[in-house]
Design a protein around this motif. Structure first.
Motif, PDB file in Angstrom:
ATOM      1  N   GLU A 132       0.842  -1.203   0.000  1.00  0.00           N
ATOM      2  CA  GLU A 132       0.000   0.000   0.000  1.00  0.00           C
ATOM      3  C   GLU A 132       0.870   1.243   0.000  1.00  0.00           C
ATOM      4  O   GLU A 132       0.542   2.254  -0.639  1.00  0.00           O
ATOM      5  CB  GLU A 132      -0.928  -0.004   1.218  1.00  0.00           C
ATOM      6  N   SER A 133       1.990   1.191   0.727  1.00  0.00           N
ATOM      7  CA  SER A 133       2.940   2.301   0.760  1.00  0.00           C
ATOM      8  C   SER A 133       4.316   1.747   1.103  1.00  0.00           C
ATOM      9  O   SER A 133       4.452   0.631   1.604  1.00  0.00           O
ATOM     10  CB  SER A 133       2.525   3.359   1.798  1.00  0.00           C
ATOM     11  N   PHE A 134       5.336   2.535   0.824  1.00  0.00           N
ATOM     12  CA  PHE A 134       6.696   2.160   1.226  1.00  0.00           C
ATOM     13  C   PHE A 134       7.518   3.413   1.459  1.00  0.00           C
ATOM     14  O   PHE A 134       7.152   4.515   1.009  1.00  0.00           O
ATOM     15  CB  PHE A 134       7.365   1.222   0.208  1.00  0.00           C
ATOM     16  N   ASP A 135       8.632   3.244   2.174  1.00  0.00           N
ATOM     17  CA  ASP A 135       9.516   4.351   2.512  1.00  0.00           C
ATOM     18  C   ASP A 135      10.646   4.397   1.488  1.00  0.00           C
ATOM     19  O   ASP A 135      11.381   3.422   1.322  1.00  0.00           O
ATOM     20  CB  ASP A 135      10.074   4.143   3.932  1.00  0.00           C
ATOM     21  N   ALA A 136      10.777   5.522   0.808  1.00  0.00           N
ATOM     22  CA  ALA A 136      11.794   5.656  -0.233  1.00  0.00           C
ATOM     23  C   ALA A 136      13.208   5.607   0.318  1.00  0.00           C
ATOM     24  O   ALA A 136      14.155   5.378  -0.444  1.00  0.00           O
ATOM     25  CB  ALA A 136      11.584   6.956  -1.003  1.00  0.00           C
ATOM     26  N   VAL A 137      13.367   5.807   1.622  1.00  0.00           N
ATOM     27  CA  VAL A 137      14.696   5.700   2.234  1.00  0.00           C
ATOM     28  C   VAL A 137      14.949   4.264   2.672  1.00  0.00           C
ATOM     29  O   VAL A 137      15.833   3.571   2.129  1.00  0.00           O
ATOM     30  CB  VAL A 137      14.836   6.653   3.441  1.00  0.00           C
ATOM     31  N   ARG A 138      14.188   3.782   3.657  1.00  0.00           N
ATOM     32  CA  ARG A 138      14.473   2.485   4.280  1.00  0.00           C
ATOM     33  C   ARG A 138      14.137   1.280   3.391  1.00  0.00           C
ATOM     34  O   ARG A 138      14.801   0.248   3.471  1.00  0.00           O
ATOM     35  CB  ARG A 138      13.699   2.362   5.599  1.00  0.00           C
ATOM     36  N   LEU A 373       3.101   6.421  -9.025  1.00  0.00           N
ATOM     37  CA  LEU A 373       3.771   6.720  -7.760  1.00  0.00           C
ATOM     38  C   LEU A 373       3.374   8.104  -7.254  1.00  0.00           C
ATOM     39  O   LEU A 373       3.372   9.076  -8.015  1.00  0.00           O
ATOM     40  CB  LEU A 373       5.284   6.666  -7.972  1.00  0.00           C
ATOM     41  N   ALA A 374       3.017   8.183  -5.971  1.00  0.00           N
ATOM     42  CA  ALA A 374       2.540   9.448  -5.404  1.00  0.00           C
ATOM     43  C   ALA A 374       2.944   9.561  -3.948  1.00  0.00           C
ATOM     44  O   ALA A 374       3.217   8.555  -3.277  1.00  0.00           O
ATOM     45  CB  ALA A 374       1.021   9.540  -5.525  1.00  0.00           C
ATOM     46  N   ALA A 375       3.009  10.788  -3.469  1.00  0.00           N
ATOM     47  CA  ALA A 375       3.297  11.017  -2.053  1.00  0.00           C
ATOM     48  C   ALA A 375       2.168  10.448  -1.199  1.00  0.00           C
ATOM     49  O   ALA A 375       1.006  10.456  -1.605  1.00  0.00           O
ATOM     50  CB  ALA A 375       3.456  12.512  -1.789  1.00  0.00           C
ATOM     51  N   TRP A 392      17.398  12.485   4.500  1.00  0.00           N
ATOM     52  CA  TRP A 392      16.016  12.129   4.776  1.00  0.00           C
ATOM     53  C   TRP A 392      15.970  10.992   5.782  1.00  0.00           C
ATOM     54  O   TRP A 392      16.714  10.012   5.649  1.00  0.00           O
ATOM     55  CB  TRP A 392      15.303  11.683   3.501  1.00  0.00           C
ATOM     56  N   ASP A 393      15.101  11.106   6.762  1.00  0.00           N
ATOM     57  CA  ASP A 393      14.833   9.988   7.667  1.00  0.00           C
ATOM     58  C   ASP A 393      13.722   9.116   7.102  1.00  0.00           C
ATOM     59  O   ASP A 393      13.775   7.890   7.183  1.00  0.00           O
ATOM     60  CB  ASP A 393      14.431  10.503   9.051  1.00  0.00           C
ATOM     61  N   ARG A 394      12.723   9.759   6.486  1.00  0.00           N
ATOM     62  CA  ARG A 394      11.577   9.015   5.971  1.00  0.00           C
ATOM     63  C   ARG A 394      10.909   9.800   4.829  1.00  0.00           C
ATOM     64  O   ARG A 394      10.685  11.006   4.941  1.00  0.00           O
ATOM     65  CB  ARG A 394      10.559   8.781   7.093  1.00  0.00           C
ATOM     66  N   VAL A 395      10.649   9.106   3.726  1.00  0.00           N
ATOM     67  CA  VAL A 395       9.870   9.661   2.618  1.00  0.00           C
ATOM     68  C   VAL A 395       8.864   8.576   2.209  1.00  0.00           C
ATOM     69  O   VAL A 395       9.189   7.664   1.457  1.00  0.00           O
ATOM     70  CB  VAL A 395      10.763  10.047   1.414  1.00  0.00           C
ATOM     71  N   THR A 396       7.654   8.665   2.725  1.00  0.00           N
ATOM     72  CA  THR A 396       6.653   7.624   2.487  1.00  0.00           C
ATOM     73  C   THR A 396       5.860   7.925   1.219  1.00  0.00           C
ATOM     74  O   THR A 396       5.377   9.049   1.025  1.00  0.00           O
ATOM     75  CB  THR A 396       5.692   7.521   3.676  1.00  0.00           C
ATOM     76  N   VAL A 397       5.774   6.926   0.342  1.00  0.00           N
ATOM     77  CA  VAL A 397       5.054   7.091  -0.922  1.00  0.00           C
ATOM     78  C   VAL A 397       4.109   5.913  -1.143  1.00  0.00           C
ATOM     79  O   VAL A 397       4.247   4.858  -0.526  1.00  0.00           O
ATOM     80  CB  VAL A 397       6.044   7.199  -2.111  1.00  0.00           C
ATOM     81  N   ARG A 398       3.165   6.128  -2.024  1.00  0.00           N
ATOM     82  CA  ARG A 398       2.223   5.080  -2.412  1.00  0.00           C
ATOM     83  C   ARG A 398       2.520   4.657  -3.841  1.00  0.00           C
ATOM     84  O   ARG A 398       2.510   5.507  -4.751  1.00  0.00           O
ATOM     85  CB  ARG A 398       0.777   5.562  -2.266  1.00  0.00           C
ATOM     86  N   PRO A 399       2.796   3.385  -4.070  1.00  0.00           N
ATOM     87  CA  PRO A 399       3.227   2.941  -5.404  1.00  0.00           C
ATOM     88  C   PRO A 399       2.192   3.129  -6.493  1.00  0.00           C
ATOM     89  O   PRO A 399       2.544   3.301  -7.659  1.00  0.00           O
ATOM     90  CB  PRO A 399       3.575   1.471  -5.203  1.00  0.00           C
ATOM     91  N   GLN A 400       0.922   3.107  -6.135  1.00  0.00           N
ATOM     92  CA  GLN A 400      -0.127   3.236  -7.150  1.00  0.00           C
ATOM     93  C   GLN A 400      -0.991   4.478  -6.931  1.00  0.00           C
ATOM     94  O   GLN A 400      -2.123   4.534  -7.364  1.00  0.00           O
ATOM     95  CB  GLN A 400      -1.006   1.972  -7.155  1.00  0.00           C
ATOM     96  N   GLY A 401      -0.439   5.446  -6.218  1.00  0.00           N
ATOM     97  CA  GLY A 401      -1.143   6.707  -6.044  1.00  0.00           C
ATOM     98  C   GLY A 401      -2.338   6.622  -5.117  1.00  0.00           C
ATOM     99  O   GLY A 401      -2.561   5.660  -4.432  1.00  0.00           O
TER     100      GLY A 401
END
Length: 401
Positions: A132-138, A373-375, A392-401
């Motif tokens: 559903e979402s993932f962190d672009a850093v970790r 991909l969306a914030a 960045w410590d955390r940049v959470t995004v949603r793969p399908q918007g």
């Protein structure tokens, strides 16, 4: 006040390493650029070069603007963290240490890694696309880059998270004296001890970068202690900077969906994305240099022996170079390959080709598996304060918007 040419020099009490400035440095950078090509920082007791032209001129003249005993704005860092490393040498000495990995870092050798880099990125992103979402850093940048760098360096199995934090702390030691500098010094020592005790010639993978460094020591091309310093320099330069550049690019593309659309559809190249990301948000915001002779910059003479702070982050927002919209992220901006975020001339980052290929692989995979991909609207991105890195410590995004 500055010790020479006080009548013509401009000085300021601005603290570049204050928490508020580190969190959002660009308004302060604009103020410094408006003051001229060189400004004396009273608190750091050093000269700042905030303009693109003055930074490039300094990078083009390593004989005058020397890395030796000058990278850190504190004596402990210069003496204990980078002394005698490839980063802190010039001329023939710099060339000698850089030769250790010249074959491994040559463009042809890096090009040969392309299929493997793309396969790793594709497998990683395909898995993330199911979430559903993932962190672009970790979840994205950190595991990808550490996996690549650990393999290339031939490092034994260790916790990459711990090593990442150590490297971030090492970058803290480049600033003017403050609590982050002194908290970072033990982390630098821990990283050196790790390389000395774990990454030995018996433990590293044959054919790896570390094996090449040990082989150079065996041939007498470098001293044994230089092997560790050389590897520490490439480890710090090759890991966190690329991780946070990838995360930064994801952040800006998802903050502006039109930018992601341009990249995803091929209207802007991955190389253009790479250049614009580094111009707009340099992963390393600045490094020091030591002036070897009285040197005229604009109307000011900087005395021999003084330090200057090369403001890579500020140079990327200089309107004299990039136009009135320099504070706008635009993947179609022309000429972004002229950014100074990875250095220039003799001290151009040796791993720039690898970093570009990692970018290419990651964003090719994102375009394939996460076209929308969306914030994440529910989770704001978070930064870690660092004296030098834009982290960045955390940049959470949603793969399908």
């Amino acid at each position: 006040m500055p010790p020479l040419d006080a009548s013509s020099a401009i000085s300021t009490p601005v603290d570049l390493f204050d928490d508020a400035v580190v969190a959002d440095p660009y308004p302060t950078y604009a103020e410094l650029r408006a003051l001229g090509p060189v400004v004396y920082l009273e608190r750091a007791q050093t000269w700042a070069l905030p303009q693109y032209a003055s930074v490039k001129a300094a990078l083009s003249d390593p004989d005058t603007f020397s890395s030796v005993n000058g990278l850190h704005l504190n004596p402990e860092g210069n003496q204990w963290v980078t002394a005698n490393s490839v980063l802190a040498t010039d001329g023939l000495e710099h060339a000698r240490l850089k030769r250790v990995l010249s074959k491994e870092l040559a463009p042809r050798a890096i090009k040969d890694l392309g299929d493997d880099l793309r396969a790793r990125a594709d497998a990683l992103v395909a898995g993330l696309a199911e979430r559903e979402s993932f962190d672009a850093v970790r979840d994205l940048a950190a595991p990808y880059v550490t996996d690549v760098i650990f393999e290339l360096m031939g490092l034994p199995d260790v916790d990459p998270g711990d090593l990442m934090k150590q490297i971030e702390s090492v970058f803290d030691t480049f600033g003017a004296p403050n609590p982050r500098v002194y908290a970072g010094l033990p982390a630098a020592q821990a990283m050196f001890e790790f390389l000395q005790t774990v990454a030995t010639r018996e433990n590293v993978r044959p054919g790896s970068w570390l094996a090449a460094a040990h082989a150079a020591a065996d041939r007498g091309e470098i001293a044994e202690h230089e092997c560790v310093m050389t590897m520490a320099a490439y480890l710090t330069a090759g890991m966190d900077t690329t991780i946070h550049s990838i995360a930064t690019a994801v952040h800006h593309l998802t903050a502006d969906p039109e930018q992601w659309k341009l990249v995803r559809n091929g209207d802007a190249s991955y190389e253009a994305l790479f250049g614009e990301t580094l111009r707009y948000d340099a992963p390393i915001q600045g490094f020091g240099r030591r002036v070897t002779a009285d040197t005229k910059i604009g109307d000011v003479t900087v005395p021999a022996g003084d330090q200057v702070w090369l403001m890579f982050g500020s140079s990327g927002r200089d309107t004299d170079k990039w136009g009135p919209d320099a504070d706008r992220f635009d993947v179609r901006r022309p000429g972004t390959d002229q950014h100074l975020a990875l250095g220039f001339g003799a001290h151009l980052c040796a791993g720039n080709h690898l970093a570009l290929m990692e970018f290419d692989a990651i964003f090719t995979a994102l375009g394939k598996h996460c076209p929308n991909l969306a914030a994440d609207p529910d989770t704001a991105p978070e930064r870690v304060l660092n004296n030098v890195l834009r982290v960045w410590d955390r940049v959470t995004v949603r793969p399908q918007g």
